[in-house]
Design an enzyme around this catalytic site. Structure first.
Site, PDB file in Angstrom:
ATOM      1  N   SER A 138       0.827  -1.210   0.000  1.00 41.60           N
ATOM      2  CA  SER A 138       0.000   0.000   0.000  1.00 41.60           C
ATOM      3  C   SER A 138       0.858   1.254   0.000  1.00 41.60           C
ATOM      4  O   SER A 138       1.891   1.305   0.669  1.00 41.60           O
ATOM      5  CB  SER A 138      -0.865   0.003   1.262  1.00 41.60           C
ATOM      6  OG  SER A 138      -1.467   1.263   1.436  1.00 41.60           O
ATOM      7  N   TYR A 151      -0.083  -0.396  10.239  1.00 40.87           N
ATOM      8  CA  TYR A 151      -0.421  -0.976   8.931  1.00 40.87           C
ATOM      9  C   TYR A 151       0.655  -0.637   7.904  1.00 40.87           C
ATOM     10  O   TYR A 151       1.176  -1.507   7.206  1.00 40.87           O
ATOM     11  CB  TYR A 151      -1.791  -0.447   8.493  1.00 40.87           C
ATOM     12  CG  TYR A 151      -2.168  -0.711   7.053  1.00 40.87           C
ATOM     13  CD1 TYR A 151      -2.595  -1.972   6.639  1.00 40.87           C
ATOM     14  CD2 TYR A 151      -2.135   0.317   6.098  1.00 40.87           C
ATOM     15  CE1 TYR A 151      -2.964  -2.202   5.310  1.00 40.87           C
ATOM     16  CE2 TYR A 151      -2.504   0.094   4.781  1.00 40.87           C
ATOM     17  CZ  TYR A 151      -2.911  -1.167   4.394  1.00 40.87           C
ATOM     18  OH  TYR A 151      -3.273  -1.392   3.083  1.00 40.87           O
ATOM     19  N   LYS A 155       3.396  -3.057   5.913  1.00 39.56           N
ATOM     20  CA  LYS A 155       3.530  -3.141   4.448  1.00 39.56           C
ATOM     21  C   LYS A 155       4.983  -2.897   4.037  1.00 39.56           C
ATOM     22  O   LYS A 155       5.506  -3.551   3.129  1.00 39.56           O
ATOM     23  CB  LYS A 155       2.606  -2.127   3.775  1.00 39.56           C
ATOM     24  CG  LYS A 155       1.124  -2.489   3.856  1.00 39.56           C
ATOM     25  CD  LYS A 155       0.820  -3.799   3.144  1.00 39.56           C
ATOM     26  CE  LYS A 155      -0.667  -4.083   3.037  1.00 39.56           C
ATOM     27  NZ  LYS A 155      -0.941  -5.431   2.471  1.00 39.56           N
TER      28      LYS A 155
HETATM   29  N1  LIG Z   1      -8.488  -1.158  -1.544  1.00 41.24           N
HETATM   30  C1  LIG Z   1      -7.562  -0.241  -1.350  1.00 41.24           C
HETATM   31  O1  LIG Z   1      -7.807   0.973  -1.478  1.00 41.24           O
HETATM   32  C2  LIG Z   1      -6.139  -0.652  -1.020  1.00 41.24           C
HETATM   33  C3  LIG Z   1      -5.162   0.349  -0.959  1.00 41.24           C
HETATM   34  C4  LIG Z   1      -3.842   0.002  -0.683  1.00 41.24           C
HETATM   35  C5  LIG Z   1      -3.516  -1.328  -0.473  1.00 41.24           C
HETATM   36  N2  LIG Z   1      -4.490  -2.287  -0.512  1.00 41.24           N
HETATM   37  C6  LIG Z   1      -4.083  -3.667  -0.251  1.00 41.24           C
HETATM   38  O2  LIG Z   1      -4.691  -4.533  -1.194  1.00 41.24           O
HETATM   39  C7  LIG Z   1      -4.964  -5.794  -0.568  1.00 41.24           C
HETATM   40  C8  LIG Z   1      -6.427  -6.146  -0.762  1.00 41.24           C
HETATM   41  O3  LIG Z   1      -7.210  -5.080  -0.290  1.00 41.24           O
HETATM   42  P1  LIG Z   1      -8.783  -5.012  -0.572  1.00 41.24           P
HETATM   43  O4  LIG Z   1      -9.187  -3.597  -0.509  1.00 41.24           O
HETATM   44  O5  LIG Z   1      -9.105  -5.836  -1.736  1.00 41.24           O
HETATM   45  O6  LIG Z   1      -9.279  -5.726   0.791  1.00 41.24           O
HETATM   46  P2  LIG Z   1     -10.667  -6.352   1.231  1.00 41.24           P
HETATM   47  O7  LIG Z   1     -11.715  -6.243   0.179  1.00 41.24           O
HETATM   48  O8  LIG Z   1     -10.950  -5.834   2.596  1.00 41.24           O
HETATM   49  O9  LIG Z   1     -10.271  -7.892   1.332  1.00 41.24           O
HETATM   50  C9  LIG Z   1      -9.377  -8.298   2.311  1.00 41.24           C
HETATM   51  C10 LIG Z   1      -9.175  -9.779   2.161  1.00 41.24           C
HETATM   52  O10 LIG Z   1      -8.307 -10.188   3.215  1.00 41.24           O
HETATM   53  C11 LIG Z   1      -8.932 -11.243   3.918  1.00 41.24           C
HETATM   54  N3  LIG Z   1      -8.611 -11.173   5.338  1.00 41.24           N
HETATM   55  C12 LIG Z   1      -8.949 -10.208   6.225  1.00 41.24           C
HETATM   56  N4  LIG Z   1      -8.488 -10.539   7.443  1.00 41.24           N
HETATM   57  C13 LIG Z   1      -7.847 -11.733   7.291  1.00 41.24           C
HETATM   58  C14 LIG Z   1      -7.187 -12.603   8.187  1.00 41.24           C
HETATM   59  N5  LIG Z   1      -7.081 -12.329   9.481  1.00 41.24           N
HETATM   60  N6  LIG Z   1      -6.656 -13.753   7.687  1.00 41.24           N
HETATM   61  C15 LIG Z   1      -6.768 -14.056   6.383  1.00 41.24           C
HETATM   62  N7  LIG Z   1      -7.407 -13.281   5.486  1.00 41.24           N
HETATM   63  C16 LIG Z   1      -7.936 -12.127   5.954  1.00 41.24           C
HETATM   64  C17 LIG Z   1     -10.415 -11.071   3.708  1.00 41.24           C
HETATM   65  O11 LIG Z   1     -11.015 -12.346   3.893  1.00 41.24           O
HETATM   66  P3  LIG Z   1     -12.537 -12.554   4.443  1.00 41.24           P
HETATM   67  O12 LIG Z   1     -13.363 -11.451   3.830  1.00 41.24           O
HETATM   68  O13 LIG Z   1     -12.862 -13.903   3.921  1.00 41.24           O
HETATM   69  O14 LIG Z   1     -12.479 -12.477   5.934  1.00 41.24           O
HETATM   70  C18 LIG Z   1     -10.460 -10.566   2.279  1.00 41.24           C
HETATM   71  O15 LIG Z   1     -10.442 -11.637   1.377  1.00 41.24           O
HETATM   72  C19 LIG Z   1      -4.531  -5.668   0.881  1.00 41.24           C
HETATM   73  O16 LIG Z   1      -3.252  -6.203   1.055  1.00 41.24           O
HETATM   74  C20 LIG Z   1      -4.511  -4.159   1.108  1.00 41.24           C
HETATM   75  O17 LIG Z   1      -3.613  -3.789   2.121  1.00 41.24           O
HETATM   76  C21 LIG Z   1      -5.790  -1.980  -0.783  1.00 41.24           C
END
Ligand SMILES: NC(=O)c1ccc[n+]([C@@H]2O[C@H](COP(=O)([O-])OP(=O)(O)OC[C@H]3O[C@@H](n4cnc5c(N)ncnc54)[C@H](OP(=O)(O)O)[C@@H]3O)[C@@H](O)[C@H]2O)c1
Length: 248
Positions: A138, A151, A155
């Site tokens: 991130s 967080y 990362k």
């Molecule tokens: N979206 C953004 O704006 C953004 C920005 C910067 C970086 N990122 C990074 O991109 C990645 C995906 O983000 P996203 O926005 O797609 O996230 P998201 O929709 O919240 O999905 C998070 C995923 O992680 C899983 N998860 C959560 N807690 C967990 C745990 N304790 N053990 C195992 N799995 C767990 C969830 O599984 P369940 O739902 O099945 O519990 C879900 O599949 C992350 O690494 C995040 O840091 C996202």
């Protein structure tokens, strides 16, 4: 090609699963609380003629990692995408208000669990002389984010892990890179107004925020045979708005 994608039950992970499947890969996704959402992703891939499975993995419970990898079987590519978000909202808690337990929990889930995950898949990749590992990071790490820093710190630890691994495993055909997401539009509700999203988009090079599918395309490239010899790199998606002080 068999890919293991952690956190494939929603958002970027789900989009990445679909992208790999459409490229002909067999996909195993992990879920934590979202068994139904994961089943929906598997169903969608199967309806499109692809091969997919879902296994449970909890980053907070390290005992679930080896069984999840064993259930998945040998993997050619690992996308370490799952995240335990922790307390990251800007200004919600001052830095000195974040308890040691929260620091430990964020590191335990987002750093140590990913190291253990790599340890579980790497021997097979080395044996076969081929592997691709992508850590999803991130912009909050590099640019900072007002509010608690656990967080972003976690990362940044993945960046160090990727660089170390690239040197460790490159001779065995395993390429390791980091895909850095900026603010990415997913189906998850977020407490950010449309005005704020527009303001962030205006500070990006392309004046738009990436979608989960945009990130999926980047991850698919880094984590497939199309990536022939790129390793140890930190690749920033265009949604990263941090270094944009020159934009009016
Ligand atoms: N979206 C953004 O704006 C953004 C920005 C910067 C970086 N990122 C990074 O991109 C990645 C995906 O983000 P996203 O926005 O797609 O996230 P998201 O929709 O919240 O999905 C998070 C995923 O992680 C899983 N998860 C959560 N807690 C967990 C745990 N304790 N053990 C195992 N799995 C767990 C969830 O599984 P369940 O739902 O099945 O519990 C879900 O599949 C992350 O690494 C995040 O840091 C996202």
């Amino acid at each position: 090609m068999h890919v293991l994608i952690t956190g494939g039950s929603s958002g970027i992970g789900a989009a990445t699963a679909l992208a790999y499947a459409r490229a002909g890969a067999r996909v195993t996704i992990t879920y934590n609380t979202g068994a139904d959402r994961a089943a929906g992703v598997v169903k969608r891939i199967e309806e499109e003629g692809g091969q997919a499975a879902a296994v449970h993995l909890d980053l907070e419970d390290h005992a679930t990692i080896a069984p999840a990898v064993a259930q998945a079987g040998e993997v050619d590519a690992l996308v370490a995408n799952a995240v335990r978000w922790g307390t990251i909202m800007p200004n919600s808690v001052p830095f000195e208000g974040v308890p040691a337990a929260e620091w430990s929990a964020v590191m335990h889930a987002n750093v140590v669990a990913n190291a253990l995950l790599v340890q579980a898949v790497l021997p097979g990749m080395r044996r076969r002389g081929f592997g691709r590992i992508v850590f999803v990071s991130s912009g909050a790490g590099e640019e900072g984010l007002p509010g608690p820093g656990a967080y972003g710190t976690a990362k940044m630890a993945l960046h160090g892990m990727a660089r170390a691994l690239a040197w460790d495993a490159g001779k065995d055909g395993v390429l390791v890179n980091v895909a850095v997401a900026g603010l990415t539009l997913t189906e998850r509700e977020r407490p950010v107004s449309q005005e704020a999203l527009d303001a962030i988009a205006a500070r990006t090079p392309t004046r738009r925020l990436s979608t989960a599918e945009d990130m999926a395309a980047l991850i698919l490239f880094l984590g497939s045979a199309a990536n022939r010899n790129l390793t140890g790199e930190i690749i920033r998606d265009g949604s990263n708005a941090g270094r944009s002080s020159h934009v009016a």
